[in-house]
Design a protein around this motif. Structure first.
Motif, PDB file in Angstrom:
ATOM      1  N   ARG A 177     -22.840  -5.640   6.934  1.00  0.00           N
ATOM      2  CA  ARG A 177     -23.450  -4.273   6.343  1.00  0.00           C
ATOM      3  C   ARG A 177     -23.787  -4.237   4.616  1.00  0.00           C
ATOM      4  O   ARG A 177     -24.173  -3.487   3.958  1.00  0.00           O
ATOM      5  N   ALA A 178     -22.845  -4.894   4.507  1.00  0.00           N
ATOM      6  CA  ALA A 178     -21.747  -5.379   2.886  1.00  0.00           C
ATOM      7  C   ALA A 178     -22.667  -5.782   2.058  1.00  0.00           C
ATOM      8  O   ALA A 178     -24.268  -4.807   0.808  1.00  0.00           O
ATOM      9  N   GLY A 179     -23.841  -6.966   2.422  1.00  0.00           N
ATOM     10  CA  GLY A 179     -24.487  -7.870   2.037  1.00  0.00           C
ATOM     11  C   GLY A 179     -25.826  -6.814   1.547  1.00  0.00           C
ATOM     12  O   GLY A 179     -26.829  -5.905   0.315  1.00  0.00           O
TER      13      GLY A 179
ATOM     14  N   VAL B 248     -15.140  -4.940   3.249  1.00  0.00           N
ATOM     15  CA  VAL B 248     -15.796  -4.660   1.588  1.00  0.00           C
ATOM     16  C   VAL B 248     -16.124  -3.788   0.735  1.00  0.00           C
ATOM     17  O   VAL B 248     -16.300  -3.039   1.238  1.00  0.00           O
ATOM     18  N   THR B 249     -14.974  -3.396  -0.540  1.00  0.00           N
ATOM     19  CA  THR B 249     -15.449  -2.638  -1.716  1.00  0.00           C
ATOM     20  C   THR B 249     -16.038  -2.530  -2.227  1.00  0.00           C
ATOM     21  O   THR B 249     -16.455  -3.545  -3.247  1.00  0.00           O
ATOM     22  N   ILE B 250     -16.986  -1.442  -2.262  1.00  0.00           N
ATOM     23  CA  ILE B 250     -17.599  -2.012  -3.499  1.00  0.00           C
ATOM     24  C   ILE B 250     -17.486  -0.445  -5.000  1.00  0.00           C
ATOM     25  O   ILE B 250     -17.683   0.924  -4.687  1.00  0.00           O
TER      26      ILE B 250
ATOM     27  N   ALA C 226     -20.616   3.692   6.298  1.00  0.00           N
ATOM     28  CA  ALA C 226     -19.362   3.056   5.331  1.00  0.00           C
ATOM     29  C   ALA C 226     -19.112   4.448   4.823  1.00  0.00           C
ATOM     30  O   ALA C 226     -17.965   5.578   5.468  1.00  0.00           O
ATOM     31  N   GLY C 227     -16.899   3.948   4.185  1.00  0.00           N
ATOM     32  CA  GLY C 227     -15.951   4.810   4.096  1.00  0.00           C
ATOM     33  C   GLY C 227     -16.880   5.851   2.006  1.00  0.00           C
ATOM     34  O   GLY C 227     -17.256   4.526   1.376  1.00  0.00           O
TER      35      GLY C 227
ATOM     36  N   THR D 196     -16.163   2.076   1.125  1.00  0.00           N
ATOM     37  CA  THR D 196     -15.971   0.440   2.037  1.00  0.00           C
ATOM     38  C   THR D 196     -17.037   0.177   3.201  1.00  0.00           C
ATOM     39  O   THR D 196     -17.469   1.471   3.692  1.00  0.00           O
ATOM     40  N   VAL D 197     -17.018  -0.889   3.229  1.00  0.00           N
ATOM     41  CA  VAL D 197     -18.493  -0.937   4.010  1.00  0.00           C
ATOM     42  C   VAL D 197     -17.841  -2.104   5.093  1.00  0.00           C
ATOM     43  O   VAL D 197     -17.516  -3.042   4.770  1.00  0.00           O
TER      44      VAL D 197
END
Length: 208
Positions: free
Chosen positions: A146-148, A170-172, A196-197, A141-142
Motif C-alpha cells: 500500500r505504500a506507493g 514502510v515508514t512515512i 496503517a499504524g 507505518t504501512v
C-alpha cells in the motif's frame, strides 16, 4: 509554542549610501544563537577594514533571545535600532549585520539611528520573508503493497511528507497541523482499510 513565525527568506546583502558613508546590511536565517554569532564573525572577516560592523539578532519563535551591538558607534545608535526594526517587522530566527564604511560626514545620533534601522528594513523588503507554521510530527507505518499509493495520496492532498523509509514495513514521516490530527486519523484508516499504524511525535516548524 507559537502557532507561526516569520523569518527572512534567504541570506543576502543590501547596500545604501548616506552622506558618502556606505551601509551594507547582511541578513541571514539563524536557527541558534551560535549560528548568529558565526555569521557575525564571517561578515567581520569579509570586511576587516570597515569602520564598524554592528549587529542584531532574534532567536526563538517567541523572540526569547535578543542581542544587539554597536561596535564603536555611539551607544544605542546602531544595534538597538537594528533590533527594533527586526522586532517591528516580527521576524524571528534572523541575524542582521550592518557594515559601515565612514564617508567623512558625521550623521549625528538621529541620522545614525535612521540609517542603521532603515537599511535593515530595506534589506528585509529586498530579500523577503517567509512564514513558518507549527505542526505535529507523525509517523505512518504501512505495508509495502500500500505504500506507493499512500505516499502519492498524501502528496496529492497537500500533506507535508518529510521522510520515507523502507524496511520490513514502510515508514512515512509527515507534518500535520494540530487541528488536522483527528481528521487525518480517520482519512488514513479509510485509505488503508485500517491497516496503517499511526504515531504522533513532537512539534516542529515548517513552511506555511
Amino acid at each position: 509554542m507559537k502557532e507561526q513565525y516569520r523569518t527572512v527568506a534567504r541570506e543576502g546583502v543590501h547596500e545604501i549610501e548616506i552622506s558618502r558613508s556606505r551601509f551594507i546590511c547582511a541578513l541571514a536565517p539563524a536557527a541558534t544563537e551560535q549560528e548568529a554569532q558565526d555569521f557575525l564573525a564571517r561578515i567581520r572577516k569579509e570586511h576587516p577594514t570597515a569602520t564598524h560592523n554592528c549587529f542584531a539578532y532574534v532567536v526563538g519563535a517567541d523572540a526569547s533571545v535578543q542581542k544587539a551591538g554597536d561596535d564603536g558607534e555611539p551607544g544605542g545608535t546602531a544595534g538597538v535600532p537594528m533590533l527594533q526594526m527586526l522586532m517591528r517587522r516580527e521576524v524571528r530566527y534572523v541575524v542582521a549585520v550592518v557594515t559601515r564604511y565612514y564617508g567623512g560626514v558625521k550623521l549625528g545620533a538621529g541620522g545614525l539611528i535612521r540609517a542603521y534601522g532603515g537599511v535593515v528594513g530595506e534589506a528585509l523588503d529586498a530579500l523577503g520573508t517567509i512564514t513558518r507554521q507549527r505542526f505535529r510530527l507523525a509517523t505512518v507505518t504501512v505495508d509495502h503493497q500500500r505504500a506507493g499509493k499512500l505516499e502519492n495520496d498524501l502528496r496529492a492532498t497537500g500533506r507535508a511528507v518529510r521522510d520515507v523509509r523502507y524496511a520490513d514495513a514502510v515508514t512515512i514521516e509527515i507534518g500535520l497541523p494540530d487541528a488536522d490530527v483527528d481528521g487525518f486519523r480517520a482519512w488514513l484508516a479509510d485509505a488503508t482499510a485500517g491497516t496503517a499504524g499511526f504515531e504522533l511525535g513532537g512539534e516542529a516548524y515548517g513552511d506555511a
